[in-house]
Each structure stands twice: as structure tokens, then as C-alpha cells.
Design a protein around this motif. Structure first.
Motif, PDB file in Angstrom:
ATOM      1  N   GLY A 316       0.763  -1.137  -0.119  1.00  0.00           N
ATOM      2  CA  GLY A 316      -0.037  -0.009  -0.106  1.00  0.00           C
ATOM      3  C   GLY A 316       0.942   1.183   0.034  1.00  0.00           C
ATOM      4  O   GLY A 316       0.370   2.205  -0.555  1.00  0.00           O
ATOM      5  N   TYR A 317       1.896   1.042   0.459  1.00  0.00           N
ATOM      6  CA  TYR A 317       2.893   2.254   0.608  1.00  0.00           C
ATOM      7  C   TYR A 317       4.065   2.224  -0.342  1.00  0.00           C
ATOM      8  O   TYR A 317       5.048   3.123  -0.491  1.00  0.00           O
ATOM      9  CB  TYR A 317       3.283   2.417   2.035  1.00  0.00           C
ATOM     10  CG  TYR A 317       2.141   2.805   2.943  1.00  0.00           C
ATOM     11  CD1 TYR A 317       1.784   4.069   3.131  1.00  0.00           C
ATOM     12  CD2 TYR A 317       1.467   1.934   3.556  1.00  0.00           C
ATOM     13  CE1 TYR A 317       0.817   4.476   3.809  1.00  0.00           C
ATOM     14  CE2 TYR A 317       0.446   1.851   4.365  1.00  0.00           C
ATOM     15  CZ  TYR A 317       0.026   3.449   4.579  1.00  0.00           C
ATOM     16  OH  TYR A 317      -1.217   3.661   5.288  1.00  0.00           O
ATOM     17  N   GLY A 318       4.345   0.947  -0.957  1.00  0.00           N
ATOM     18  CA  GLY A 318       5.788   0.799  -1.444  1.00  0.00           C
ATOM     19  C   GLY A 318       6.969   0.783  -0.671  1.00  0.00           C
ATOM     20  O   GLY A 318       7.029   0.431   0.204  1.00  0.00           O
ATOM     21  N   LEU A 319       8.068   1.313  -1.531  1.00  0.00           N
ATOM     22  CA  LEU A 319       9.195   1.305  -0.779  1.00  0.00           C
ATOM     23  C   LEU A 319       9.148   2.664   0.221  1.00  0.00           C
ATOM     24  O   LEU A 319       8.998   3.656  -0.282  1.00  0.00           O
ATOM     25  CB  LEU A 319      10.221   1.662  -1.579  1.00  0.00           C
ATOM     26  CG  LEU A 319      10.485   0.137  -2.392  1.00  0.00           C
ATOM     27  CD1 LEU A 319      11.174   0.549  -3.673  1.00  0.00           C
ATOM     28  CD2 LEU A 319      11.318  -0.738  -1.569  1.00  0.00           C
ATOM     29  N   MET A 320       9.012   2.420   1.485  1.00  0.00           N
ATOM     30  CA  MET A 320       9.056   3.106   2.394  1.00  0.00           C
ATOM     31  C   MET A 320      10.175   3.477   3.314  1.00  0.00           C
ATOM     32  O   MET A 320      10.969   2.509   3.753  1.00  0.00           O
ATOM     33  CB  MET A 320       7.722   3.112   3.286  1.00  0.00           C
ATOM     34  CG  MET A 320       7.548   4.067   4.410  1.00  0.00           C
ATOM     35  SD  MET A 320       6.115   3.757   5.444  1.00  0.00           S
ATOM     36  CE  MET A 320       4.915   4.844   4.438  1.00  0.00           C
ATOM     37  N   LEU A 321      10.574   4.608   3.773  1.00  0.00           N
ATOM     38  CA  LEU A 321      11.763   4.871   4.619  1.00  0.00           C
ATOM     39  C   LEU A 321      11.284   5.549   5.763  1.00  0.00           C
ATOM     40  O   LEU A 321      10.423   6.628   5.624  1.00  0.00           O
ATOM     41  CB  LEU A 321      12.616   5.389   3.927  1.00  0.00           C
ATOM     42  CG  LEU A 321      14.204   5.715   4.516  1.00  0.00           C
ATOM     43  CD1 LEU A 321      15.365   5.438   3.862  1.00  0.00           C
ATOM     44  CD2 LEU A 321      14.424   7.153   5.384  1.00  0.00           C
ATOM     45  N   ALA A 322      11.563   5.178   7.125  1.00  0.00           N
ATOM     46  CA  ALA A 322      11.021   5.978   8.248  1.00  0.00           C
ATOM     47  C   ALA A 322      12.425   6.573   8.925  1.00  0.00           C
ATOM     48  O   ALA A 322      13.394   5.652   9.253  1.00  0.00           O
ATOM     49  CB  ALA A 322      10.293   5.309   9.227  1.00  0.00           C
ATOM     50  N   ILE A 323      12.333   7.828   9.589  1.00  0.00           N
ATOM     51  CA  ILE A 323      13.513   8.362  10.300  1.00  0.00           C
ATOM     52  C   ILE A 323      12.909   8.726  11.638  1.00  0.00           C
ATOM     53  O   ILE A 323      11.921   9.345  11.651  1.00  0.00           O
ATOM     54  CB  ILE A 323      13.940   9.576   9.568  1.00  0.00           C
ATOM     55  CG1 ILE A 323      14.594   9.138   8.263  1.00  0.00           C
ATOM     56  CG2 ILE A 323      15.204  10.274  10.378  1.00  0.00           C
ATOM     57  CD1 ILE A 323      14.813  10.177   7.127  1.00  0.00           C
ATOM     58  N   ASP A 324      13.770   8.229  12.540  1.00  0.00           N
ATOM     59  CA  ASP A 324      13.430   8.552  13.985  1.00  0.00           C
ATOM     60  C   ASP A 324      14.241   9.798  14.302  1.00  0.00           C
ATOM     61  O   ASP A 324      15.486   9.937  14.105  1.00  0.00           O
ATOM     62  CB  ASP A 324      13.814   7.648  15.021  1.00  0.00           C
ATOM     63  CG  ASP A 324      13.844   7.905  16.400  1.00  0.00           C
ATOM     64  OD1 ASP A 324      12.738   8.551  16.930  1.00  0.00           O
ATOM     65  OD2 ASP A 324      14.837   7.497  16.982  1.00  0.00           O
ATOM     66  N   HIS A 325      13.691  10.886  14.843  1.00  0.00           N
ATOM     67  CA  HIS A 325      14.143  12.045  15.363  1.00  0.00           C
ATOM     68  C   HIS A 325      14.348  12.258  16.687  1.00  0.00           C
ATOM     69  O   HIS A 325      14.774  13.816  17.242  1.00  0.00           O
ATOM     70  CB  HIS A 325      13.324  13.559  14.597  1.00  0.00           C
ATOM     71  CG  HIS A 325      13.326  13.222  13.379  1.00  0.00           C
ATOM     72  ND1 HIS A 325      14.298  13.373  12.198  1.00  0.00           N
ATOM     73  CD2 HIS A 325      12.143  12.794  12.508  1.00  0.00           C
ATOM     74  CE1 HIS A 325      13.881  13.096  11.055  1.00  0.00           C
ATOM     75  NE2 HIS A 325      12.654  12.923  11.030  1.00  0.00           N
ATOM     76  N   GLY A 326      13.977  11.309  17.586  1.00  0.00           N
ATOM     77  CA  GLY A 326      14.054  11.549  18.822  1.00  0.00           C
ATOM     78  C   GLY A 326      12.705  12.134  19.577  1.00  0.00           C
ATOM     79  O   GLY A 326      11.964  12.605  18.851  1.00  0.00           O
ATOM     80  N   LYS A 327      12.545  11.858  20.862  1.00  0.00           N
ATOM     81  CA  LYS A 327      11.440  12.068  21.609  1.00  0.00           C
ATOM     82  C   LYS A 327      10.197  11.878  21.163  1.00  0.00           C
ATOM     83  O   LYS A 327       8.969  12.487  21.176  1.00  0.00           O
ATOM     84  CB  LYS A 327      11.241  13.824  21.608  1.00  0.00           C
ATOM     85  CG  LYS A 327      12.680  14.513  22.401  1.00  0.00           C
ATOM     86  CD  LYS A 327      12.842  14.171  23.828  1.00  0.00           C
ATOM     87  CE  LYS A 327      14.114  14.842  24.371  1.00  0.00           C
ATOM     88  NZ  LYS A 327      14.016  16.277  24.306  1.00  0.00           N
ATOM     89  N   GLY A 328      10.108  10.433  20.485  1.00  0.00           N
ATOM     90  CA  GLY A 328       8.853  10.112  19.965  1.00  0.00           C
ATOM     91  C   GLY A 328       8.476  10.667  18.579  1.00  0.00           C
ATOM     92  O   GLY A 328       7.596  10.284  17.978  1.00  0.00           O
ATOM     93  N   ASP A 329       9.283  11.478  17.811  1.00  0.00           N
ATOM     94  CA  ASP A 329       8.832  12.136  16.776  1.00  0.00           C
ATOM     95  C   ASP A 329       9.627  11.282  15.526  1.00  0.00           C
ATOM     96  O   ASP A 329      10.777  10.956  15.377  1.00  0.00           O
ATOM     97  CB  ASP A 329       9.471  13.408  16.500  1.00  0.00           C
ATOM     98  CG  ASP A 329       8.897  14.289  17.477  1.00  0.00           C
ATOM     99  OD1 ASP A 329       7.496  13.978  17.999  1.00  0.00           O
ATOM    100  OD2 ASP A 329       9.537  15.466  18.104  1.00  0.00           O
ATOM    101  N   MET A 330       8.934  10.973  14.487  1.00  0.00           N
ATOM    102  CA  MET A 330       9.337  10.140  13.268  1.00  0.00           C
ATOM    103  C   MET A 330       8.618  10.684  12.201  1.00  0.00           C
ATOM    104  O   MET A 330       7.412  11.462  11.926  1.00  0.00           O
ATOM    105  CB  MET A 330       8.951   8.663  13.503  1.00  0.00           C
ATOM    106  CG  MET A 330       9.520   7.920  14.652  1.00  0.00           C
ATOM    107  SD  MET A 330       9.262   6.447  14.626  1.00  0.00           S
ATOM    108  CE  MET A 330       7.488   6.313  15.435  1.00  0.00           C
TER     109      MET A 330
END
Length: 386
Positions: A316-330
């Protein structure tokens, strides 16, 4: 018995598993030898339709798996093309530099040859004016010594010029060899690019055929809504897993999060917005992020420093990338053609992390961009620069 059959029939109709065929069944005992025969017929019809549903689900799962394989193959080919193109550009710059160095060496060689020619000519003239001739001509010893020193210096200069010329010739040969190697490597890369482009084109044709099959499987609006719901559940599952990874990473290297960045983040890509956060997607479903239109192959940039915690194909989202920025923010970046980063990589703001695409079965190229704070989606527009 009749009452039981009536109750079963109503239940089957409401479940949508027996749509169509069950409506053709009559509750009346007319045409049946007995109530038991009618009940057996209902059971057989239910079993048939359940079997059809299972077969349809298997075919659909197989098509989705085919789509994943095609899009991952396209992504790998695109990544190789991207890397080969970067190498080719670097080689082009290196070849230009080597060519310039080669021209400089050739000029130096001509200069050394001219100097050597002058020295040989001077030495020849000096030889004609020999010490014996000078002695017979009555020159004093001081003048003779001066001529001798002059001759020795000319000879030393000639030897140095010959040595320098030999060194230049050696370096020139090395440059020619290096230049030939790099030109061959450049040609190999061009051939590699052609091959990968052909492979990608074949995969794209297969992907198109697979997508047609998937669309025929989800022919109703309700079927599409159900698919979107299933896809969202998959995303939530990956987010939960990513959160655990982010928490482990935070213990090792705490990051400051996005709290102070509202309205200050750069856009991951520049383009027109196809879908805004909160707008209707289908049925009761609404967009949890935004979709930005952009040509395939355009660079997708990280909006803030962080660590990659997810980089894979997600239905449904294909090739996806997620980044963690700290404090629960992504931040999440989907629909990509290929991913340039892997899990564990540290990225900086405005660093290229992927290339725009239409993976996940999208009908046009663009980027799906989402921001979540402690697992809850938030409007990304409020975080991006105006």
C-alpha cells in the motif's frame, strides 16, 4: 426445521459471503425432496462460496507478492543506475582532469626538449672553443678555468634536463594508461546503465500487468476501502516495531525531536500537493499524511537529522523509509522508486534518502510524507516552511 433454514439464509445474506447465489435459493420446500435436502444445498453453496473467497484471497495475495517483487527489482535496478550514473559523472570529471594534466605534461616535455636542444647547441659551440685552441691563442689560466667551469655546468644542466625529460615521459605514459583505463571503465558503466535500464523497463511492464490484475480483484469501492484499512494496520504494526527500535536508539544517542521545528522544516521534495492531511481518502478513511507530486527519479531529502529505523517495501505504501528524530517524533517517506539509505544509517537534514517513484501500486509518481509524534499522525503542512 423451516424456521431454522430461514434463519440461516438471512444470516448468510447479511454476511456477504453468499451474495448472488443465495438470493437464488428459495425458502419454500417446493422443488426439494425434504427440508434436509434444502439445508444440505445451503451448506454446499456456503462451502462453494467460501472456497471461491479463499481462492480469490490467495490470488490477490499472490498478485501483491508479484507487485512487491517487481517494485523491489525496479528499485534495485534504479539504485544501480543511480550509483553507476554518479560513478560515470565522477569518471568524466576525472578524465577531464587527467586530460588537462596530460596536456600540461606535454607542454613541459616540449619545454624540456627545447632546453635540451639549447644546451646541446651551447655544448657543441663550447667544444669548438677547446682548451687547446685557447692555450695556443695565448689565453691566461684564469680564463681557461672559467671556460672549464662553464663547460661542466652546461654538462650538468644537460644531464638534469635529460633526467627531467625521462621523468616527464614516464609520468606521461602513466597518465595515458590511467586515462585509457578510466575511459574503458566509463564505457563499461555506459553498457551497465543500458542493461539496467532494459531490465527496469521489463520489470515496469510486468508491474503494469500485475497492477491491472490487482485492480480487477478490487473492483468495488468497498473492496478498495477494506484494502486501505488493511494497509493502514500494516503501517501501524511497523510503526510500533519502529518505536521500539527508536527507543533503543534513544538510549544510546538521544536526539532532540521536532518540537522546536514547527514551520521550519524543509520540504522533502518540491511539488504540488495531490492530497492534504485530513482530507477524504475513500469512504470514512482520511489521509494521515500528504502526497506531493514529483517526477520519478527526483531526490527525496530528509527534513531533519535522525536515524533510519525502517527501510523496506510495505504493501500500500511501496518502498518506504522512516526516520526517528528523537522524543517520539518520526517522519515517513513512501511510494519511492528506490531507497538510498538502510536501517541504522544516520542522516542529516536535506540529505538524499530516496528517489521519488510510484511503488505500492500508485497510478502516478509522487511522495507520501507523514509525521507522527508518539505514534499519532500530525498535519505535516504545519511543520514545513511556507
Amino acid at each position: 426445521m423451516r424456521d431454522m433454514i430461514k434463519h440461516l439464509t438471512k444470516t448468510f445474506r447479511a454476511s456477504a459471503l453468499c451474495t448472488g447465489a443465495l438470493l437464488c435459493l428459495s425458502i419454500s420446500p417446493v422443488g426439494y425432496a425434504s427440508d434436509n435436502q434444502q439445508l444440505d444445498g445451503v451448506k454446499q453453496e456456503l462451502s462453494r462460496q467460501q472456497g471461491q473467497l479463499q481462492d480469490k484471497q490467495k490470488r490477490y495475495a499472490a498478485l501483491q507478492n508479484e507487485l512487491k517483487q517487481h517494485e523491489v527489482s525496479i528499485a534495485n535496478a534504479t539504485k544501480k543506475i543511480h550509483q553507476a550514473e554518479n560513478q560515470r559523472q565522477a569518471l568524466t570529471r576525472s578524465i577531464a582532469k587527467l586530460s588537462q594534466e596530460q596536456q600540461t605534461l606535454q607542454q613541459q616535455r616540449l619545454g624540456q626538449q627545447e632546453m635540451l636542444r639549447e644546451l646541446l647547441n651551447t655544448q657543441y659551440r663550447q667544444g669548438q672553443d677547446s682548451q687547446l685552441a685557447n692555450l695556443l691563442s695565448g689565453e691566461d689560466s684564469h680564463t681557461l678555468d672559467r671556460f672549464t667551469v662553464y663547460a661542466e655546468r652546461i654538462s650538468e644542466a644537460r644531464i638534469k634536463a635529460l633526467t627531467a625529460l625521462a621523468a616527464i615521459d614516464t609520468e606521461l605514459q602513466l597518465k595515458k594508461h590511467e586515462l585509457a583505463q578510466q575511459r574503458q571503465r566509463q564505457q563499461d558503466l555506459v553498457d551497465e546503465l543500458k542493461e539496467e535500464n532494459q531490465k527496469r523497463s521489463r520489470d515496469q511492464k510486468r508491474r503494469k500487468q500485475t497492477l491491472a490484475g490487482i485492480k480487477s480483484q478490487i473492483s468495488t469501492d468497498r473492496g478498495y476501502i477494506n484494502e486501505l484499512k488493511v494497509n493502514e494496520r500494516r503501517l501501524l504494526k511497523e510503526i510500533a516495531r519502529a518505536k521500539l527500535e527508536a527507543e533503543r536508539a534513544a538510549r544510546q544517542a538521544p536526539m532532540d525531536g521536532l518540537a522546536k521545528q514547527r514551520g521550519r522544516l524543509p520540504w522533502p521534495v518540491k511539488g504540488s500537493v495531490l492530497h492534504n492531511y485530513g482530507t477524504k481518502q475513500r469512504g470514512e478513511l482520511r489521509w494521515k499524511g500528504m502526497v506531493i507530486a514529483k517526477d520519478s527519479g527526483s531526490k527525496v531529502n530528509a527534513v531533519y537529522p535522525g536515524k533510519v529505523i525502517f527501510a523496506d517495501w510495505l504493501r500500500g505504501y511501496g518502498l518506504m523509509l522512516a526516520i526517528d528524530h528523537g522524543k517520539g517524533d518520526m517522519t515517513f517517506y513512501g511510494y519511492n522508486q528506490t531507497l538510498l539509505k538502510k536501517v541504522g544509517d544516520t542522516v542529516q537534514a536535506n540529505e538524499a534518502i530516496a528517489l521519488v517513484g510510484d511503488s505500492g501500486g500508485q497510478s502516478r509518481s509522487g511522495l507520501y510524507f507523514e509525521i507522527r509524534r508518539k505514534g499519532t499522525p500530525t498535519n505535516p503542512r504545519t511543520w514545513l516552511k511556507k
